[in-house]
Design a protein around this motif. Structure first.
Motif, PDB file in Angstrom:
ATOM      1  N   ILE A 222      78.177  11.249 -18.549  1.00  0.00           N
ATOM      2  CA  ILE A 222      79.133  10.997 -17.461  1.00  0.00           C
ATOM      3  C   ILE A 222      80.139  12.142 -17.373  1.00  0.00           C
ATOM      4  O   ILE A 222      80.450  12.641 -16.277  1.00  0.00           O
ATOM      5  N   VAL A 223      80.640  12.581 -18.516  1.00  0.00           N
ATOM      6  CA  VAL A 223      81.597  13.702 -18.537  1.00  0.00           C
ATOM      7  C   VAL A 223      80.933  14.964 -17.979  1.00  0.00           C
ATOM      8  O   VAL A 223      81.544  15.711 -17.193  1.00  0.00           O
TER       9      VAL A 223
ATOM     10  N   ASN B 179      80.313  18.879 -13.516  1.00  0.00           N
ATOM     11  CA  ASN B 179      79.499  19.494 -12.459  1.00  0.00           C
ATOM     12  C   ASN B 179      80.079  19.190 -11.073  1.00  0.00           C
ATOM     13  O   ASN B 179      80.136  20.064 -10.207  1.00  0.00           O
ATOM     14  N   GLU B 180      80.508  17.962 -10.882  1.00  0.00           N
ATOM     15  CA  GLU B 180      81.109  17.580  -9.598  1.00  0.00           C
ATOM     16  C   GLU B 180      82.410  18.352  -9.364  1.00  0.00           C
ATOM     17  O   GLU B 180      82.684  18.813  -8.249  1.00  0.00           O
TER      18      GLU B 180
ATOM     19  N   LEU C 242      83.132  20.864  -6.277  1.00  0.00           N
ATOM     20  CA  LEU C 242      84.285  20.673  -5.393  1.00  0.00           C
ATOM     21  C   LEU C 242      85.203  21.900  -5.385  1.00  0.00           C
ATOM     22  O   LEU C 242      85.760  22.264  -4.338  1.00  0.00           O
ATOM     23  N   GLN C 243      85.361  22.547  -6.537  1.00  0.00           N
ATOM     24  CA  GLN C 243      86.178  23.760  -6.597  1.00  0.00           C
ATOM     25  C   GLN C 243      85.553  24.877  -5.762  1.00  0.00           C
ATOM     26  O   GLN C 243      86.249  25.598  -5.049  1.00  0.00           O
TER      27      GLN C 243
END
Length: 90
Positions: A10-11, A16-17, A21-22
């Motif tokens: 999950i981390v 990755n998300e 987004l960055q």
């Protein structure tokens, strides 16, 4: 252990998300910068066009008001500023 591995997964997904987004944020900033530059350029062109239009209106108004003036009132042309003489009449 299985629960710990799920939390690590999950981390990793969240990392990755975040990176995605960055990158998307950086791309949007670049797009905004390009668009801001284009808007500034268009605003400058609009300003120049408005000034040119005002000058043309002024010239048109002057041409509508053209009238003969006596020799002692003028010494040069109002439009081209050439001096009047025997060859160049008022």
């Amino acid at each position: 252990m299985t629960k710990l591995r799920m939390e690590v997964a999950i981390v990793d997904d969240l990392k990755n998300e975040l990176q995605r987004l960055q990158k998307e944020n950086d791309d949007l900033k670049d797009t905004c910068s390009v668009q801001d530059s284009a808007l500034l350029e268009l605003a400058e062109q609009l300003g120049r066009s408005k000034l040119e239009m005002e000058e043309l209106r002024f010239d048109i108004d002057l041409s509508k008001e053209n009238k003969w003036m006596s020799d002692d009132q003028v010494i040069s042309c109002y439009q081209c500023e050439a001096s009047f003489n025997l060859a160049r009449r008022k």
